[in-house]
Design a protein around this motif. Structure first.
Motif, PDB file in Angstrom:
ATOM      1  N   ILE A 188      40.017  30.388  34.003  1.00 14.98           N
ATOM      2  CA  ILE A 188      39.935  30.741  35.424  1.00 14.98           C
ATOM      3  C   ILE A 188      40.519  32.124  35.679  1.00 14.98           C
ATOM      4  O   ILE A 188      39.938  32.943  36.395  1.00 14.98           O
ATOM      5  CB  ILE A 188      40.647  29.667  36.278  1.00 14.98           C
ATOM      6  CG1 ILE A 188      39.846  28.372  36.245  1.00 14.98           C
ATOM      7  CG2 ILE A 188      40.835  30.151  37.716  1.00 14.98           C
ATOM      8  CD1 ILE A 188      40.519  27.214  36.946  1.00 14.98           C
ATOM      9  N   ILE A 189      41.680  32.411  35.103  1.00 15.84           N
ATOM     10  CA  ILE A 189      42.299  33.724  35.283  1.00 15.84           C
ATOM     11  C   ILE A 189      41.392  34.825  34.747  1.00 15.84           C
ATOM     12  O   ILE A 189      41.210  35.881  35.378  1.00 15.84           O
ATOM     13  CB  ILE A 189      43.670  33.772  34.585  1.00 15.84           C
ATOM     14  CG1 ILE A 189      44.695  32.954  35.369  1.00 15.84           C
ATOM     15  CG2 ILE A 189      44.160  35.198  34.443  1.00 15.84           C
ATOM     16  CD1 ILE A 189      45.109  33.555  36.691  1.00 15.84           C
ATOM     17  N   ARG A 190      40.797  34.598  33.575  1.00 14.69           N
ATOM     18  CA  ARG A 190      39.905  35.611  33.009  1.00 14.69           C
ATOM     19  C   ARG A 190      38.640  35.771  33.850  1.00 14.69           C
ATOM     20  O   ARG A 190      38.104  36.880  33.967  1.00 14.69           O
ATOM     21  CB  ARG A 190      39.546  35.232  31.562  1.00 14.69           C
ATOM     22  CG  ARG A 190      40.690  35.449  30.580  1.00 14.69           C
ATOM     23  CD  ARG A 190      40.280  35.108  29.164  1.00 14.69           C
ATOM     24  NE  ARG A 190      41.333  35.455  28.212  1.00 14.69           N
ATOM     25  CZ  ARG A 190      41.282  35.164  26.913  1.00 14.69           C
ATOM     26  NH1 ARG A 190      40.216  34.519  26.421  1.00 14.69           N
ATOM     27  NH2 ARG A 190      42.265  35.510  26.120  1.00 14.69           N
ATOM     28  N   TRP A 191      38.169  34.695  34.432  1.00 16.86           N
ATOM     29  CA  TRP A 191      36.985  34.790  35.297  1.00 16.86           C
ATOM     30  C   TRP A 191      37.301  35.638  36.522  1.00 16.86           C
ATOM     31  O   TRP A 191      36.494  36.492  36.909  1.00 16.86           O
ATOM     32  CB  TRP A 191      36.533  33.394  35.726  1.00 16.86           C
ATOM     33  CG  TRP A 191      35.350  33.462  36.659  1.00 16.86           C
ATOM     34  CD1 TRP A 191      34.049  33.657  36.312  1.00 16.86           C
ATOM     35  CD2 TRP A 191      35.383  33.363  38.084  1.00 16.86           C
ATOM     36  NE1 TRP A 191      33.255  33.691  37.445  1.00 16.86           N
ATOM     37  CE2 TRP A 191      34.040  33.504  38.547  1.00 16.86           C
ATOM     38  CE3 TRP A 191      36.395  33.159  39.018  1.00 16.86           C
ATOM     39  CZ2 TRP A 191      33.711  33.456  39.897  1.00 16.86           C
ATOM     40  CZ3 TRP A 191      36.074  33.108  40.359  1.00 16.86           C
ATOM     41  CH2 TRP A 191      34.744  33.255  40.789  1.00 16.86           C
ATOM     42  N   PHE A 192      38.462  35.424  37.105  1.00 11.47           N
ATOM     43  CA  PHE A 192      38.842  36.237  38.257  1.00 11.47           C
ATOM     44  C   PHE A 192      38.888  37.720  37.874  1.00 11.47           C
ATOM     45  O   PHE A 192      38.436  38.579  38.636  1.00 11.47           O
ATOM     46  CB  PHE A 192      40.200  35.804  38.815  1.00 11.47           C
ATOM     47  CG  PHE A 192      40.118  34.667  39.798  1.00 11.47           C
ATOM     48  CD1 PHE A 192      39.428  34.822  40.991  1.00 11.47           C
ATOM     49  CD2 PHE A 192      40.753  33.462  39.544  1.00 11.47           C
ATOM     50  CE1 PHE A 192      39.366  33.794  41.917  1.00 11.47           C
ATOM     51  CE2 PHE A 192      40.691  32.421  40.466  1.00 11.47           C
ATOM     52  CZ  PHE A 192      39.993  32.589  41.656  1.00 11.47           C
ATOM     53  N   LYS A 193      39.428  38.021  36.700  1.00 16.56           N
ATOM     54  CA  LYS A 193      39.495  39.422  36.284  1.00 16.56           C
ATOM     55  C   LYS A 193      38.105  39.992  36.049  1.00 16.56           C
ATOM     56  O   LYS A 193      37.844  41.176  36.322  1.00 16.56           O
ATOM     57  CB  LYS A 193      40.343  39.563  35.020  1.00 16.56           C
ATOM     58  CG  LYS A 193      40.590  41.029  34.646  1.00 16.56           C
ATOM     59  CD  LYS A 193      41.550  41.184  33.493  1.00 16.56           C
ATOM     60  CE  LYS A 193      41.825  42.669  33.242  1.00 16.56           C
ATOM     61  NZ  LYS A 193      42.768  42.877  32.111  1.00 16.56           N
TER      62      LYS A 193
END
Length: 420
Positions: A188-193
């Motif tokens: 999820i964090i990488r998707w946001f980035k």
């Protein structure tokens, strides 16, 4: 043109962009597109062609405005590589930047004082902090939920009557539960980035962290680049041109202040040379000048404010939520000296210089509005970027007798007023 005005036939323009990871060709293409649009609206002719430069990015402009031909050469300070290097941070490093930057602005009292002037740019500064924390919270909650489901499924699969007493089995379930948590949170964090080119949370966080990392002082690599660009401006001031115009946009405005102050102090502005002019656009000077170690910048602001060697016009607009609109950067930084002459603070008046339909289309596009100063206006008033950079009138003549905006903020606000 008035009878006493000097016609500009040749001009050198030195553009200092803000914190921008994109190559300066972006500014050339923006100038090409928007210049053509403004020429069609305002009834003049303008065209550009690329030009070669070994240590800047350059293009040449030919224009016929008010029936007069003008040739301008525009050089852009290249520091996009420094910006990209500063943005090459891992996700954990970015969150560490968040904590450090927030501490710098909150502990110094700068954030509170910035909010006294304009809430728009402060909201823009808080946005990446809040949005990155929300991203982290979403990732944690989703990870906990998925981890809980994994734990329940494993307990059900093993029957979990009696078997739960075995330490190895309990450890295995715990490991798989938290592996699932970590995997979901990271995804999820990488998707946001990956979608930050639409939400700009990481970009803005790196921007504010760049200014705060040395408490308001410029990084050495940037100082070196500024000095070299200053040498190019100094050379132009000894050339066969009528005006040397320095343009500082966004955070590039405070870099331009220091570059110009260095040149004038060093006696590198000849008295009988080309007219020297400074146009600051959409400035965010207080974001830096309010920090404890911004002594160089505050000293440069105070020095430039009384100088007779140049003309300084500061253009902002209340419709631009990413700048400190109509805030006199010298006065609010608490370093307004006796005999202060500059800057002339005026508004680009987006709500008046854009048609209602155009304003409606752009109103909530905050980052696009921050670049409007470099773009065409469909019902322009006295601010026209292309006439300023390619027209036959000096900046000082164009705004001679122009009163400053009545809505400007020109009272001392900064807690820190020490200068270098």
């Amino acid at each position: 043109m008035g009878a006493t005005e000097r016609q500009v036939r040749r001009r050198r323009v030195f553009h200092i962009p803000g914190y921008d990871p994109f190559h300066p060709r972006r500014y050339r293409e923006l100038y090409r597109k928007e210049g053509a649009a403004q020429a069609e609206i305002s009834g003049y002719r303008i065209g550009i062609r690329p030009a070669r430069s070994d240590d800047s990015f350059r293009w040449v402009v030919g224009a016929e405005i008010e029936g007069k031909a003008v040739a301008s050469q525009i050089d852009v300070l290249v520091w996009s590589d420094i910006v990209r290097d500063s943005m090459a941070q891992s996700i954990p490093a970015t969150y560490l930047q968040l904590l450090r930057t927030a501490w710098v602005y909150i502990a110094s009292g700068a954030l509170r004082r910035l909010m006294w002037m304009r809430k728009g740019p402060v909201i823009a500064a808080l946005y990446p902090v809040v949005f990155l924390l929300v991203q982290l919270l979403i990732a944690i909650v989703a990870g906990v939920q998925v981890g809980g489901v994994v734990k329940a499924l494993l307990q059900g699969a093993f029957g979990f009557v009696g078997l739960a007493d075995y330490a190895i089995l309990r450890a295995l379930i715990f490991l798989l539960q938290w592996t699932a948590f970590a995997a979901v949170a990271v995804v999820i964090i990488r998707w946001f980035k990956s979608i930050d080119n639409r939400v700009f949370a990481y970009y803005l966080m790196h921007d504010y962290a760049f200014s705060a990392q040395f408490g308001g002082a410029n990084p050495p690599a940037l100082e070196t680049r500024m000095a070299a660009f200053g040498d190019k401006i100094a050379a132009a001031l000894t050339g066969d041109v009528d005006e040397v115009l320095v343009v500082g946009h966004s955070s590039g405005a405070h870099l331009a202040v220091s570059v110009l102050a260095d040149l004038i102090r060093a006696g590198r502005v000849p008295q009988n040379g080309p007219a020297l002019a400074f146009l600051s656009l959409g400035q965010v000077v207080p974001m830096v000048s309010f920090l404890p170690k911004a002594k160089r910048l505050r000293g440069d602001l105070a020095y430039l404010a009384t100088s007779k060697a140049l003309t300084w016009v500061d253009v902002t607009a209340p419709g631009d939520g990413c700048c400190f609109a109509l805030c006199d950067p010298v006065a609010v930084s608490g370093v307004g000296p006796k005999g202060k002459r500059w800057p002339l603070v005026i508004s680009a008046a987006f709500t008046q210089s854009l048609t209602p339909a155009r304003w409606k289309a752009l109103r909530w596009r905050f980052f696009r509005l921050h670049f409007q100063y470099l773009c065409a206006f469909d019902q322009p008033k006295d601010y026209d970027y292309f006439q300023i950079t390619a027209g036959p009138r000096l900046l000082r003549d164009r705004f001679a007798g122009r009163a400053p905006s009545r809505s400007r903020i020109d009272v001392p606000v900064s807690k820190y007023t020490s200068v270098a």
